[in-house]
Motif scaffolding. Structure first.
Motif, mmCIF file in Angstrom:
data_model
loop_
_atom_site.group_PDB
_atom_site.id
_atom_site.type_symbol
_atom_site.label_atom_id
_atom_site.label_comp_id
_atom_site.label_asym_id
_atom_site.label_seq_id
_atom_site.Cartn_x
_atom_site.Cartn_y
_atom_site.Cartn_z
ATOM 1 N N UNK A 1 67.049 50.935 62.144
ATOM 2 C CA UNK A 1 67.693 50.060 61.169
ATOM 3 C C UNK A 1 67.741 50.793 59.825
ATOM 4 N N UNK A 2 68.943 50.880 59.237
ATOM 5 C CA UNK A 2 69.148 51.634 58.003
ATOM 6 C C UNK A 2 69.715 50.693 56.946
ATOM 7 N N UNK A 3 69.122 50.736 55.769
ATOM 8 C CA UNK A 3 69.647 50.009 54.610
ATOM 9 C C UNK A 3 70.094 51.050 53.606
ATOM 10 N N UNK A 4 71.418 51.148 53.366
ATOM 11 C CA UNK A 4 71.943 52.159 52.460
ATOM 12 C C UNK A 4 73.021 51.545 51.575
ATOM 13 N N UNK A 5 73.526 52.367 50.661
ATOM 14 C CA UNK A 5 74.566 51.922 49.748
ATOM 15 C C UNK A 5 74.206 52.194 48.301
ATOM 16 N N UNK A 6 75.076 51.759 47.400
ATOM 17 C CA UNK A 6 74.881 51.929 45.960
ATOM 18 C C UNK A 6 74.801 50.548 45.307
ATOM 19 N N UNK A 7 73.692 50.309 44.615
ATOM 20 C CA UNK A 7 73.462 49.016 43.977
ATOM 21 C C UNK A 7 74.226 48.958 42.662
ATOM 22 N N UNK A 8 74.972 47.873 42.461
ATOM 23 C CA UNK A 8 75.739 47.694 41.228
ATOM 24 C C UNK A 8 74.898 47.027 40.155
ATOM 25 N N UNK A 9 74.121 46.002 40.526
ATOM 26 C CA UNK A 9 73.286 45.278 39.570
ATOM 27 C C UNK A 9 71.857 45.777 39.701
ATOM 28 N N UNK A 10 71.288 46.426 38.663
ATOM 29 C CA UNK A 10 69.945 47.008 38.796
ATOM 30 C C UNK A 10 68.866 45.977 39.101
ATOM 31 N N UNK A 11 68.976 44.773 38.612
ATOM 32 C CA UNK A 11 67.927 43.774 38.825
ATOM 33 C C UNK A 11 67.760 43.395 40.295
ATOM 34 N N UNK A 12 68.761 43.681 41.135
ATOM 35 C CA UNK A 12 68.678 43.281 42.538
ATOM 36 C C UNK A 12 67.791 44.205 43.365
ATOM 37 N N UNK A 13 67.467 45.383 42.829
ATOM 38 C CA UNK A 13 66.665 46.311 43.621
ATOM 39 C C UNK A 13 65.272 45.754 43.863
ATOM 40 N N UNK A 14 64.736 44.977 42.928
ATOM 41 C CA UNK A 14 63.418 44.380 43.120
ATOM 42 C C UNK A 14 63.395 43.442 44.310
ATOM 43 N N UNK A 15 64.434 42.622 44.446
ATOM 44 C CA UNK A 15 64.524 41.705 45.592
ATOM 45 C C UNK A 15 64.637 42.490 46.895
ATOM 46 N N UNK A 16 65.431 43.560 46.888
ATOM 47 C CA UNK A 16 65.617 44.348 48.107
ATOM 48 C C UNK A 16 64.292 44.953 48.566
ATOM 49 N N UNK A 17 63.566 45.560 47.641
ATOM 50 C CA UNK A 17 62.331 46.237 48.028
ATOM 51 C C UNK A 17 61.247 45.246 48.425
ATOM 52 N N UNK A 18 61.254 44.053 47.797
ATOM 53 C CA UNK A 18 60.264 43.042 48.187
ATOM 54 C C UNK A 18 60.474 42.606 49.636
ATOM 55 N N UNK A 19 61.748 42.514 50.058
ATOM 56 C CA UNK A 19 62.036 42.126 51.450
ATOM 57 C C UNK A 19 61.734 43.275 52.407
ATOM 58 N N UNK A 20 62.174 44.492 52.078
ATOM 59 C CA UNK A 20 62.012 45.623 52.991
ATOM 60 C C UNK A 20 60.561 46.051 53.125
ATOM 61 N N UNK A 21 59.701 45.617 52.223
ATOM 62 C CA UNK A 21 58.280 45.929 52.337
ATOM 63 C C UNK A 21 57.671 45.316 53.605
ATOM 64 N N UNK A 22 58.320 44.253 54.113
ATOM 65 C CA UNK A 22 57.841 43.599 55.330
ATOM 66 C C UNK A 22 58.309 44.308 56.593
ATOM 67 N N UNK A 23 59.198 45.321 56.426
ATOM 68 C CA UNK A 23 59.739 46.023 57.600
ATOM 69 C C UNK A 23 59.482 47.524 57.411
ATOM 70 N N UNK A 24 58.311 47.999 57.826
ATOM 71 C CA UNK A 24 57.957 49.414 57.585
ATOM 72 C C UNK A 24 58.797 50.401 58.369
ATOM 73 N N UNK A 25 59.476 49.975 59.431
ATOM 74 C CA UNK A 25 60.269 50.901 60.231
ATOM 75 C C UNK A 25 61.701 51.055 59.736
ATOM 76 N N UNK A 26 62.072 50.336 58.681
ATOM 77 C CA UNK A 26 63.447 50.398 58.173
ATOM 78 C C UNK A 26 63.597 51.606 57.275
ATOM 79 N N UNK A 27 64.689 52.366 57.486
ATOM 80 C CA UNK A 27 64.994 53.528 56.649
ATOM 81 C C UNK A 27 65.801 53.068 55.432
ATOM 82 N N UNK A 28 65.301 53.413 54.225
ATOM 83 C CA UNK A 28 65.932 52.938 52.984
ATOM 84 C C UNK A 28 66.652 54.109 52.330
ATOM 85 N N UNK A 29 67.944 53.996 52.176
ATOM 86 C CA UNK A 29 68.784 55.005 51.524
ATOM 87 C C UNK A 29 69.645 54.310 50.464
ATOM 88 N N UNK A 30 69.002 53.857 49.423
ATOM 89 C CA UNK A 30 69.674 53.063 48.393
ATOM 90 C C UNK A 30 69.651 53.822 47.080
#
Length: 476
Positions: free
Chosen positions: A100-129
């Motif tokens: 499972x890969x989460x990638x892309x370019x974030x437009x609103x900087x404040x949303x990165x906190x929400x993304x990382x808080x969720x992905x912290x529960x999924x250690x096997x997810x590859x993050x390319x943001x």
């Protein structure tokens, strides 16, 4: 068609299709339409089976798909992450290479906190943001505006390879450090920092968004800032009303003296008395004279003045004019004048919170009033002297006077002031009686009010367009 959650399926069509595609159960599948490319992307949402009907541009059914959405371990992870994060612009969640890969370019900087808080529960997810370059350009512009507003006009901020370069020239090391501190205040949290804090070394994105300070120091004393300008606008408004009501009753009949009786001889020689005329009398002005009238007037006079001056410098504006009036008749006629003037003077100073202190403010207005002796109008002078504080661009009433005058007269308005005319023999006729009743009521109201509006200007040219509109100046 079989669609696994997290793995999109693209379907290329050989005809132009209608964008209103029918889905049997929209909760199972999402369609991404590209009519210009004649493509449809099928994205599974949750496991199940549904139908998809595609029509051409004429409304005819061309394809009908039976889509089976399957779910495995990775598919369930994709579905859960989408439900928790929601739709975020620029973010893509998919299955690639069996992960499972989460990638892309974030437009609103404040949303990165929400993304990382969720992905912290999924250690096997590859993050390319990463952050979008457009977002970084917006942040860089805000940095530069804030730095320029702190009297560092020669400093610029630009984005180079994901970092923020501060360039330019300042006149002290303190300003160089201040520019960097201001830029850091606008700097969003770096993706590497959030990734390490929530997922350790799992974060695979490039660290972007560092501050690089390339500002040069050329020590020299700051020039004295130019004195601030203040515009003072004043309006003088005078309102006057008058009303007069007259009712008069006069009854003064008189007898005309035209009767006579003669004594003497007749034509037969006898002595007798005879009436050569009848005893008669003419009663003039037998009916009473009435007079009733109403008079009312209304006038409004507006005088205004505007001047611009430096702070703490006295400013004065004066307007004078004369009105000529002929007095007398014939050879004795001459010309008299009445003055009309407006003057304003003050010393403005800028206080705290955009307040303007108007010291020794004095406004004097002279206007012609009702006519006096000889027909020359009398002048009325109104003067206001004060000291006050007014907020910039707001108006305040600085003074005013209200005057009411009322007058009532009884038995003074004769509706027929002409005396009885003399008889042919020169004798004066006398009135039988004279009844005069009259009442005259006069009221006058006058008031004047003075308004003042100070305004702090950036330059003397500010407000030119407004003045041009008032005078309706046209250019060809």
């Amino acid at each position: 068609m079989n669609v696994a959650i997290g793995i999109d399926e693209n379907k290329k069509l050989d005809y132009k299709y209608n964008s209103k595609v029918q889905i049997g159960n929209p909760s199972l599948i999402q369609l991404i339409l590209a009519p210009s490319k004649q493509e449809i992307t099928f994205r599974g949402i949750k496991a199940g089976k549904t139908s998809v009907t595609v029509r051409d541009s004429f409304g005819e059914i061309r394809d009908k798909f039976i889509v089976t959405v399957t779910s495995d371990g990775n598919s369930n992870t994709v579905r859960e992450i989408r439900e928790l994060i929601g739709n975020i612009e620029g973010l893509n969640i998919s299955i690639k290479g069996g992960r499972v890969v989460v990638d892309g370019e974030i437009v609103v900087p404040d949303q990165i906190g929400k993304i990382m808080a969720v992905l912290n529960k999924y250690p096997d997810v590859l993050i390319l943001v990463e952050y979008s370059r457009q977002t970084q350009l917006i942040v860089a512009r805000e940095m530069q505006d804030a730095i320029n507003n702190n009297n560092m006009k020669d400093v610029t901020v630009r984005v180079v390879n994901g970092d923020y370069w501060i360039e330019g020239v300042v006149n002290s090391d303190g300003k160089k450090g201040l520019a960097e501190n201001i830029a850091n205040a606008y700097l969003p949290d770096t993706l590497t920092g959030l990734g390490l804090a929530s997922g350790g070394n799992r974060f695979s994105g490039k660290q972007r968004g560092k501050i690089a300070n390339f500002v040069s120091v050329n020590e020299k004393k700051d020039p004295e800032p130019p004195a601030k300008l203040i515009k003072i606008s004043t309006q003088f408004v005078e309102l006057s009303k008058d009303y007069k009501k007259v009712f008069a009753f006069k009854w003064a009949p008189f007898m005309s003296n035209n009767s006579q009786i003669a004594f003497g001889k007749t034509s037969e020689g006898g002595i007798t008395t005879s009436e050569s005329g009848t005893l008669s009398g003419t009663i003039s002005r037998l009916f009473p004279k009435l007079n009733s009238a109403k008079e009312a007037g209304y006038a409004r006079v507006i005088q205004s003045g505007m001047a611009v001056t430096n702070e703490a410098k006295n400013v004065a504006i004066t307007k004078n004019s004369e009105i000529s009036f002929p007095v007398g008749t014939g050879e004795g006629q001459e010309t008299k004048t009445s003055k009309v003037s407006f003057s304003m003077s003050t010393t403005p100073k800028i206080g705290s919170q955009e307040n303007v202190i108007l010291e020794e403010l004095k406004i004097t207005v002279t206007l012609p009033n009702e006519a006096g002796a000889g027909g020359v109008p009398l002048g009325t002078t109104n003067t206001v002297s004060t000291n006050l504080t007014v907020k910039s661009s707001e108006s305040a009433v600085i003074g005013g006077v209200l005057q009411n005058t009322s007058n009532t007269q009884y038995d003074k308005n004769d509706p027929d002031a002409v005396e009885a005319a003399p008889s042919e023999d020169g004798s004066q006729s006398s009135s039988l009686f004279n009844i005069l009743r009259s009442k005259s009521y006069t009221t006058k109201k006058s008031q004047f009010v003075v308004f003042v509006t100070p305004e702090i200007l950036e330059s003397a040219s500010k407000g030119t367009e407004e003045i041009r509109k008032k005078f309706k100046k046209r250019e060809r």
